[in-house]
Design a protein around this motif. Structure first.
Motif, PDB file in Angstrom:
ATOM      1  N   GLU A  39       0.831  -1.204   0.000  1.00 27.05           N
ATOM      2  CA  GLU A  39       0.000   0.000   0.000  1.00 27.05           C
ATOM      3  C   GLU A  39       0.868   1.258   0.000  1.00 27.05           C
ATOM      4  O   GLU A  39       0.506   2.283  -0.616  1.00 27.05           O
ATOM      5  CB  GLU A  39      -0.914  -0.011   1.226  1.00 27.05           C
ATOM      6  N   ARG A  40       2.003   1.201   0.666  1.00 23.32           N
ATOM      7  CA  ARG A  40       2.890   2.363   0.734  1.00 23.32           C
ATOM      8  C   ARG A  40       3.442   2.760  -0.630  1.00 23.32           C
ATOM      9  O   ARG A  40       3.745   3.935  -0.863  1.00 23.32           O
ATOM     10  CB  ARG A  40       4.056   2.066   1.685  1.00 23.32           C
ATOM     11  N   VAL A  41       3.627   1.796  -1.516  1.00 23.32           N
ATOM     12  CA  VAL A  41       4.203   2.090  -2.833  1.00 23.32           C
ATOM     13  C   VAL A  41       3.196   1.854  -3.953  1.00 23.32           C
ATOM     14  O   VAL A  41       3.564   1.826  -5.121  1.00 23.32           O
ATOM     15  CB  VAL A  41       5.472   1.245  -3.078  1.00 23.32           C
ATOM     16  N   LYS A  42       1.929   1.690  -3.597  1.00 25.13           N
ATOM     17  CA  LYS A  42       0.909   1.355  -4.596  1.00 25.13           C
ATOM     18  C   LYS A  42       0.785   2.426  -5.673  1.00 25.13           C
ATOM     19  O   LYS A  42       0.626   2.115  -6.860  1.00 25.13           O
ATOM     20  CB  LYS A  42      -0.444   1.135  -3.923  1.00 25.13           C
ATOM     21  N   ASP A  43       0.847   3.704  -5.276  1.00 25.51           N
ATOM     22  CA  ASP A  43       0.732   4.777  -6.277  1.00 25.51           C
ATOM     23  C   ASP A  43       1.848   4.682  -7.304  1.00 25.51           C
ATOM     24  O   ASP A  43       1.611   4.857  -8.516  1.00 25.51           O
ATOM     25  CB  ASP A  43       0.762   6.145  -5.598  1.00 25.51           C
ATOM     26  N   LEU A  44       3.060   4.415  -6.837  1.00 22.74           N
ATOM     27  CA  LEU A  44       4.179   4.247  -7.761  1.00 22.74           C
ATOM     28  C   LEU A  44       3.964   3.025  -8.643  1.00 22.74           C
ATOM     29  O   LEU A  44       4.189   3.080  -9.864  1.00 22.74           O
ATOM     30  CB  LEU A  44       5.488   4.111  -6.984  1.00 22.74           C
ATOM     31  N   PHE A  45       3.536   1.931  -8.041  1.00 22.11           N
ATOM     32  CA  PHE A  45       3.265   0.714  -8.814  1.00 22.11           C
ATOM     33  C   PHE A  45       2.226   0.977  -9.898  1.00 22.11           C
ATOM     34  O   PHE A  45       2.396   0.565 -11.059  1.00 22.11           O
ATOM     35  CB  PHE A  45       2.776  -0.395  -7.886  1.00 22.11           C
ATOM     36  N   ASP A  58       8.875  12.593  -8.295  1.00 23.03           N
ATOM     37  CA  ASP A  58       7.845  11.635  -7.895  1.00 23.03           C
ATOM     38  C   ASP A  58       8.434  10.510  -7.045  1.00 23.03           C
ATOM     39  O   ASP A  58       7.785   9.996  -6.135  1.00 23.03           O
ATOM     40  CB  ASP A  58       7.179  11.011  -9.141  1.00 23.03           C
ATOM     41  N   VAL A  59       9.671  10.144  -7.357  1.00 23.88           N
ATOM     42  CA  VAL A  59      10.305   8.993  -6.723  1.00 23.88           C
ATOM     43  C   VAL A  59      11.009   9.355  -5.421  1.00 23.88           C
ATOM     44  O   VAL A  59      11.036   8.558  -4.471  1.00 23.88           O
ATOM     45  CB  VAL A  59      11.306   8.334  -7.702  1.00 23.88           C
ATOM     46  N   PHE A  60      11.541  10.568  -5.339  1.00 13.25           N
ATOM     47  CA  PHE A  60      12.424  10.914  -4.223  1.00 13.25           C
ATOM     48  C   PHE A  60      11.810  10.701  -2.838  1.00 13.25           C
ATOM     49  O   PHE A  60      12.485  10.133  -1.957  1.00 13.25           O
ATOM     50  CB  PHE A  60      12.916  12.357  -4.355  1.00 13.25           C
ATOM     51  N   PRO A  61      10.566  11.122  -2.575  1.00 12.12           N
ATOM     52  CA  PRO A  61      10.018  10.922  -1.216  1.00 12.12           C
ATOM     53  C   PRO A  61       9.968   9.450  -0.809  1.00 12.12           C
ATOM     54  O   PRO A  61      10.223   9.119   0.351  1.00 12.12           O
ATOM     55  CB  PRO A  61       8.608  11.512  -1.323  1.00 12.12           C
ATOM     56  N   LEU A  62       9.658   8.563  -1.746  1.00 16.98           N
ATOM     57  CA  LEU A  62       9.611   7.135  -1.442  1.00 16.98           C
ATOM     58  C   LEU A  62      11.010   6.563  -1.239  1.00 16.98           C
ATOM     59  O   LEU A  62      11.232   5.699  -0.391  1.00 16.98           O
ATOM     60  CB  LEU A  62       8.903   6.378  -2.568  1.00 16.98           C
ATOM     61  N   ALA A  63      11.961   7.055  -2.024  1.00 17.82           N
ATOM     62  CA  ALA A  63      13.338   6.574  -1.892  1.00 17.82           C
ATOM     63  C   ALA A  63      13.983   7.106  -0.613  1.00 17.82           C
ATOM     64  O   ALA A  63      14.791   6.420   0.013  1.00 17.82           O
ATOM     65  CB  ALA A  63      14.155   7.001  -3.108  1.00 17.82           C
ATOM     66  N   THR A  68      10.283   2.645   2.660  1.00 19.79           N
ATOM     67  CA  THR A  68       9.906   2.350   1.273  1.00 19.79           C
ATOM     68  C   THR A  68      11.077   2.370   0.299  1.00 19.79           C
ATOM     69  O   THR A  68      10.903   2.110  -0.886  1.00 19.79           O
ATOM     70  CB  THR A  68       8.844   3.361   0.792  1.00 19.79           C
ATOM     71  N   ARG A  69      12.265   2.675   0.778  1.00 21.17           N
ATOM     72  CA  ARG A  69      13.422   2.825  -0.108  1.00 21.17           C
ATOM     73  C   ARG A  69      13.729   1.545  -0.884  1.00 21.17           C
ATOM     74  O   ARG A  69      13.878   1.573  -2.112  1.00 21.17           O
ATOM     75  CB  ARG A  69      14.645   3.230   0.724  1.00 21.17           C
ATOM     76  N   GLU A  70      13.811   0.420  -0.185  1.00 21.63           N
ATOM     77  CA  GLU A  70      14.168  -0.833  -0.839  1.00 21.63           C
ATOM     78  C   GLU A  70      13.104  -1.247  -1.855  1.00 21.63           C
ATOM     79  O   GLU A  70      13.419  -1.616  -2.989  1.00 21.63           O
ATOM     80  CB  GLU A  70      14.367  -1.930   0.202  1.00 21.63           C
ATOM     81  N   ALA A  71      11.834  -1.181  -1.460  1.00 20.29           N
ATOM     82  CA  ALA A  71      10.748  -1.566  -2.366  1.00 20.29           C
ATOM     83  C   ALA A  71      10.684  -0.635  -3.570  1.00 20.29           C
ATOM     84  O   ALA A  71      10.386  -1.074  -4.693  1.00 20.29           O
ATOM     85  CB  ALA A  71       9.417  -1.555  -1.622  1.00 20.29           C
TER      86      ALA A  71
END
Length: 221
Positions: A39-45, A58-63, A68-71
């Motif tokens: 769910e944490r990375v669903k938007d990116l997926f 778009d990617v930086f906050p998750l990284a 969520t960095r590894e996923a």
């Protein structure tokens, strides 16, 4: 004598029942935590799946987030978009930090994301001549009250093994932390040695060789 056998039988039954119950509970908990991680990375997926335009912003906050960095990297890798991953976070230390936090978050481990985590050092061992060297990244972490481990202070976590040719987000197969191993009672070298001898070496003997990660989300059963 019959009463003794009945008592022994009841004890065995109770143990088996508890183990079955524990197995079921752990599987349910693991499914929940894996669902939360997705769910944490669903938007990116969804954006990757729908081939929507993505930028580094778009990617930086998750990284940046250790949770969520590894996923995030693994998802981008699956879709050949790793050029969007922040270069400053493409290091073994950053990858190992995220891997350890994800491991600690499992209900059977710390059952929480540490409130603080800091890198200590790399510890290296010879791997019985199979490869030149094997490396472990050692961290310290702690949680705040009211978590049950808050009283332990700085605990030690070990991530690895990594090899001389490892890439930052290759999956480390022996990530581990004995929650009661703290900086008050163990050194980074001692804890890395324990992981090396009790996890890495035993797994190599049971099922050589250590393989690199397949898939972006590890499922524990």
């Amino acid at each position: 004598m019959k009463i003794v056998f009945i008592i022994i039988g009841l004890v065995i039954l109770a143990i088996v029942t508890f183990l079955i119950y524990r197995l079921i509970v752990v599987k349910i908990q693991n499914r929940k935590i894996n669902a939360l991680r997705f769910e944490r990375v669903k938007d990116l997926f969804d954006k990757l799946e729908n081939e929507e335009a993505l930028t580094n912003e778009d990617v930086f906050p998750l990284a940046k987030s250790v949770l969520t960095r590894e996923a995030t990297y693994q998802l981008l890798n699956d879709y050949n978009k790793t050029d969007l991953f922040p270069k400053e976070l493409y290091t073994i230390i950053n990858a190992a930090e995220s891997n350890l936090v994800n491991w600690l978050e499992f209900p059977t481990e710390l059952d929480a994301c540490p409130d603080e985590i800091e890198y200590i050092k790399r510890v290296t061992f010879d791997l019985n001549g199979q490869r030149d060297c094997v490396h472990y990244e050692v961290f310290k972490y702690r949680v705040n009250e009211p978590h049950w481990a808050a009283k332990d202070g700085w605990c030690v976590g070990v991530v690895g093994p990594y090899f001389d040719d490892s890439k930052p987000y290759d999956y480390p197969n022996a990530t581990f932390s004995r929650i009661d191993s703290t900086l008050d009672n163990v050194t980074p070298e001692e804890e890395a040695k324990w992981v090396h001898e009790n996890i890495t070496i035993k797994r190599l003997k049971a099922q050589p060789p250590i393989t690199k990660r397949s898939g972006w989300l590890k499922t524990r059963v």
